[in-house]
Enzyme design. Structure first.
Site, PDB file in Angstrom:
ATOM      1  N   GLU A  46       0.894  -1.194   0.152  1.00 61.82           N
ATOM      2  CA  GLU A  46       0.046   0.046  -0.060  1.00 61.82           C
ATOM      3  C   GLU A  46       0.795   1.194   0.035  1.00 61.82           C
ATOM      4  O   GLU A  46       0.618   2.113  -0.574  1.00 61.82           O
ATOM      5  CB  GLU A  46      -0.975   0.018   1.241  1.00 61.82           C
ATOM      6  CG  GLU A  46      -1.646  -1.026   1.407  1.00 61.82           C
ATOM      7  CD  GLU A  46      -1.014  -2.491   2.118  1.00 61.82           C
ATOM      8  OE1 GLU A  46       0.237  -2.505   1.818  1.00 61.82           O
ATOM      9  OE2 GLU A  46      -1.725  -2.751   2.994  1.00 61.82           O
ATOM     10  N   CYS A  79      -0.171   0.728   7.550  1.00 60.27           N
ATOM     11  CA  CYS A  79      -0.744   0.975   6.344  1.00 60.27           C
ATOM     12  C   CYS A  79      -2.080   1.703   6.428  1.00 60.27           C
ATOM     13  O   CYS A  79      -2.426   2.547   5.655  1.00 60.27           O
ATOM     14  CB  CYS A  79      -0.894  -0.210   5.400  1.00 60.27           C
ATOM     15  SG  CYS A  79       0.902  -0.814   4.800  1.00 60.27           S
ATOM     16  N   ALA A 148      13.861 -37.120  -6.168  1.00 63.72           N
ATOM     17  CA  ALA A 148      13.781 -37.746  -7.274  1.00 63.72           C
ATOM     18  C   ALA A 148      14.042 -39.122  -7.143  1.00 63.72           C
ATOM     19  O   ALA A 148      15.430 -39.335  -6.758  1.00 63.72           O
ATOM     20  CB  ALA A 148      14.464 -36.894  -8.351  1.00 63.72           C
ATOM     21  N   ARG A 178      11.728 -24.562  -6.030  1.00 63.45           N
ATOM     22  CA  ARG A 178      12.651 -23.917  -5.242  1.00 63.45           C
ATOM     23  C   ARG A 178      12.846 -22.401  -5.038  1.00 63.45           C
ATOM     24  O   ARG A 178      12.920 -21.932  -3.987  1.00 63.45           O
ATOM     25  CB  ARG A 178      14.156 -24.276  -5.892  1.00 63.45           C
ATOM     26  CG  ARG A 178      14.837 -25.510  -5.655  1.00 63.45           C
ATOM     27  CD  ARG A 178      16.222 -25.603  -6.397  1.00 63.45           C
ATOM     28  NE  ARG A 178      16.968 -26.849  -6.399  1.00 63.45           N
ATOM     29  CZ  ARG A 178      18.151 -26.917  -7.123  1.00 63.45           C
ATOM     30  NH1 ARG A 178      18.794 -26.114  -7.591  1.00 63.45           N
ATOM     31  NH2 ARG A 178      18.806 -27.962  -6.662  1.00 63.45           N
ATOM     32  N   ARG A 201      16.757 -21.901 -11.309  1.00 58.11           N
ATOM     33  CA  ARG A 201      16.953 -21.801 -12.693  1.00 58.11           C
ATOM     34  C   ARG A 201      15.827 -22.187 -13.506  1.00 58.11           C
ATOM     35  O   ARG A 201      15.097 -23.058 -13.465  1.00 58.11           O
ATOM     36  CB  ARG A 201      18.293 -22.441 -13.045  1.00 58.11           C
ATOM     37  CG  ARG A 201      19.448 -22.123 -12.420  1.00 58.11           C
ATOM     38  CD  ARG A 201      20.668 -22.741 -13.069  1.00 58.11           C
ATOM     39  NE  ARG A 201      20.767 -24.218 -13.117  1.00 58.11           N
ATOM     40  CZ  ARG A 201      20.921 -24.919 -12.041  1.00 58.11           C
ATOM     41  NH1 ARG A 201      21.255 -24.357 -10.905  1.00 58.11           N
ATOM     42  NH2 ARG A 201      21.028 -26.224 -12.158  1.00 58.11           N
ATOM     43  N   PRO A 263      19.829 -38.531   1.321  1.00 56.21           N
ATOM     44  CA  PRO A 263      18.787 -39.321   2.115  1.00 56.21           C
ATOM     45  C   PRO A 263      19.167 -39.163   3.792  1.00 56.21           C
ATOM     46  O   PRO A 263      18.011 -39.328   4.467  1.00 56.21           O
ATOM     47  CB  PRO A 263      19.150 -40.608   1.777  1.00 56.21           C
ATOM     48  CG  PRO A 263      20.178 -40.825   0.603  1.00 56.21           C
ATOM     49  CD  PRO A 263      20.476 -39.132   0.365  1.00 56.21           C
ATOM     50  N   THR A 264      20.207 -38.927   3.947  1.00 59.93           N
ATOM     51  CA  THR A 264      20.600 -38.834   5.474  1.00 59.93           C
ATOM     52  C   THR A 264      19.929 -37.547   6.181  1.00 59.93           C
ATOM     53  O   THR A 264      19.226 -37.561   7.232  1.00 59.93           O
ATOM     54  CB  THR A 264      22.123 -38.722   5.737  1.00 59.93           C
ATOM     55  OG1 THR A 264      22.666 -39.814   5.043  1.00 59.93           O
ATOM     56  CG2 THR A 264      22.403 -38.858   7.342  1.00 59.93           C
TER      57      THR A 264
HETATM   58  C1  AOF Z   1       0.786  -4.773   4.744  1.00 63.74           C
HETATM   59  N1  AOF Z   1       0.973  -4.638   3.454  1.00 63.74           N
HETATM   60  O1  AOF Z   1       2.723  -5.146   2.006  1.00 63.74           O
HETATM   61  C2  AOF Z   1       2.727  -6.450   3.984  1.00 63.74           C
HETATM   62  C3  AOF Z   1       2.189  -6.609   5.138  1.00 63.74           C
HETATM   63  O2  AOF Z   1       7.706  -5.547   9.874  1.00 63.74           O
HETATM   64  P1  AOF Z   1       6.983  -4.736   8.919  1.00 63.74           P
HETATM   65  O3  AOF Z   1       6.587  -3.498   9.166  1.00 63.74           O
HETATM   66  O4  AOF Z   1       7.369  -5.146   7.503  1.00 63.74           O
HETATM   67  O5  AOF Z   1       5.441  -5.683   8.892  1.00 63.74           O
HETATM   68  C4  AOF Z   1       5.533  -6.939   8.904  1.00 63.74           C
HETATM   69  C5  AOF Z   1       4.044  -7.583   8.927  1.00 63.74           C
HETATM   70  O6  AOF Z   1       3.098  -6.768   8.347  1.00 63.74           O
HETATM   71  C6  AOF Z   1       3.837  -9.026   8.639  1.00 63.74           C
HETATM   72  O7  AOF Z   1       4.243  -9.852   9.262  1.00 63.74           O
HETATM   73  C7  AOF Z   1       2.315  -8.914   8.065  1.00 63.74           C
HETATM   74  O8  AOF Z   1       1.733  -9.044   9.013  1.00 63.74           O
HETATM   75  C8  AOF Z   1       2.183  -7.466   7.602  1.00 63.74           C
HETATM   76  N2  AOF Z   1       2.580  -7.586   6.119  1.00 63.74           N
HETATM   77  N3  AOF Z   1       0.756  -5.731   5.580  1.00 63.74           N
HETATM   78  O9  AOF Z   1      -0.204  -3.942   4.965  1.00 63.74           O
HETATM   79  C9  AOF Z   1       2.289  -5.394   3.052  1.00 63.74           C
HETATM   80  N4  AOF Z   1       3.770  -7.062   3.685  1.00 63.74           N
HETATM   81 ZN    ZN Z   2       1.331  -2.588   6.208  1.00 65.40          ZN
END
Ligand code: AOF
Ligand code: ZN
Length: 352
Positions: A46, A79, A148, A178, A201, A263-264
């Site tokens: 945001e 936000c 695999a 990955r 990749r 595997p280990t």
């Molecule tokens: C949002 N918008 O794009 C994201 C959110 O340590 P901070 O400030 O980066 O906050 C991390 C937390 O905020 C994360 O654990 C999740 O709950 C929220 N992420 N929230 O409004 C975002 N990435």
């Molecule tokens: Zn936020």
């Protein structure tokens, strides 16, 4: 919201923060700006979108965002108040924030008179951040174990040669998976025997987000090991304990780890009950011998067998991919098969 989800998916997966996208629309529905969250410490989606419009331009706007706007000051500011201060009139979001420290944005926005609509395409947003949400619940990174094997469950021939058991499509699928994890782990045995690059990749091209390469074990890497050319520094965990590896992965800022062997190491993770999902690529070939995919996983008798619930079955070229989770684990129910078992799956097999 579909566009916001697309934007979210361009951010890095498997980090401490979720993947989040935001679309800012003017009162007439025109596109004002787009935003993406690019990982912990960088602006939230945001805030990223708001930073792309001139002051005052978001008055009366609608913010469409894949996660409930946060209401806390973490590494960045809330936000909720940024949207209120910008004069946004309406917020549409998909997934409620499962992080209790950050949740509450919807309530604050409503209290400020902003119209809030929750739950739009929530399933898709939840699927995108499934491993991140699970890691919050588990209090540790999500662990995927991958191998695999031949149809008779062997991962190498008697002399140890193993390239290649599965075909190109299966290998490409494994590379995409990955890239959807924050870290990728092998034991020193595999690092020394196979000299893996541990990069994600597409052919020769590196995918945009590279998981942190982690090596568990006490032996030194060869000075010329391919791992030293990885775009991210190698994280060494000088231990044989999978719990130490999981703790080191969390400290390094990853919320998921892709355990690739050998595997280990895979058996140690399974024995410790630290595997949340198993990916088995099965090739229609027989190898016999004693190079098994797993060793002792703590199953002395059939009553102790480790039942898994099938999640997905895909045909990839001549190979099969089976995705399974421990029985009883959240989301382990429900089998999704490729539509026609006679043709390669065209469904996206990444992310789930
Ligand atoms: C949002 N918008 O794009 C994201 C959110 O340590 P901070 O400030 O980066 O906050 C991390 C937390 O905020 C994360 O654990 C999740 O709950 C929220 N992420 N929230 O409004 C975002 N990435
Ligand atoms: Zn936020």
């Amino acid at each position: 919201m579909r566009r916001a989800l697309e934007l979210a998916a361009t951010g890095p997966a498997g980090g401490l923060n979720p993947q989040v996208g935001c679309v800012l629309l003017g009162p007439d529905g025109s596109l004002l700006a787009e935003g993406v969250h690019r990982g912990a410490g960088s602006p939230h989606a945001e805030a990223d979108a708001l930073s792309r419009v001139p002051p005052g331009a978001a008055v009366g706007a609608t913010a469409v965002v894949t996660l409930e706007p946060c209401d806390h000051t973490g590494r960045t500011g809330p936000c909720s108040t940024a949207l209120i201060d910008a004069g946004v009139a309406r917020v549409v979001f998909a997934q409620p924030d499962p992080n209790p420290l950050a949740a509450g944005g919807a309530a604050r926005l409503r209290a400020a008179g902003v119209r809030v609509d929750a739950g739009v395409l929530a399933d898709e947003a939840e699927a995108l951040n499934e491993r991140w949400s699970a890691s919050l619940r588990l209090g540790r990174p999500w662990v995927t174990a991958k191998w695999a094997a031949s149809l008779d469950g062997r991962i190498a021939a008697a002399d140890g040669t193993s390239r290649w058991i599965t075909g190109a499509e299966a290998r490409a699928d494994a590379h995409r998976r990955r890239a959807a994890h924050g870290a990728i782990l092998v034991g020193t045995g595999t690092a020394l025997a196979d000299d893996p690059a541990l990069t994600a990749r597409d052919g020769e091209r590196l995918l945009p987000h590279q998981p942190i390469p982690v090596v568990l074990g006490l032996r030194d890497l060869a000075p010329g090991a391919a791992l030293h050319d990885h775009p991210r520094p190698v994280l060494r965990v000088p231990s044989r304990d999978p719990r130490a590896a999981v703790a080191a992965v969390a400290d390094a800022g990853a919320s998921s780890v892709f355990v690739e062997g050998g595997p280990t190491v895979v058996s140690a993770f399974l024995a410790a009950g630290l595997v949340d999902e198993v990916l088995v690529y099965l090739a229609p070939t027989l190898l016999g011998g004693d190079r098994l995919a797993t060793g002792d996983i703590g199953v002395p008798t059939i009553a102790a067998q480790r039942r898994l619930a099938l999640r997905e079955v895909h045909r990839l070229g001549d190979d099969l991919l089976v995705v399974a989770r421990p029985e009883g684990a959240p989301g382990s129910g429900g089998l999704h098969t490729s539509p026609d078992p006679g043709t390669p799956s065209t469904r996206p097999t990444e992310g789930d």
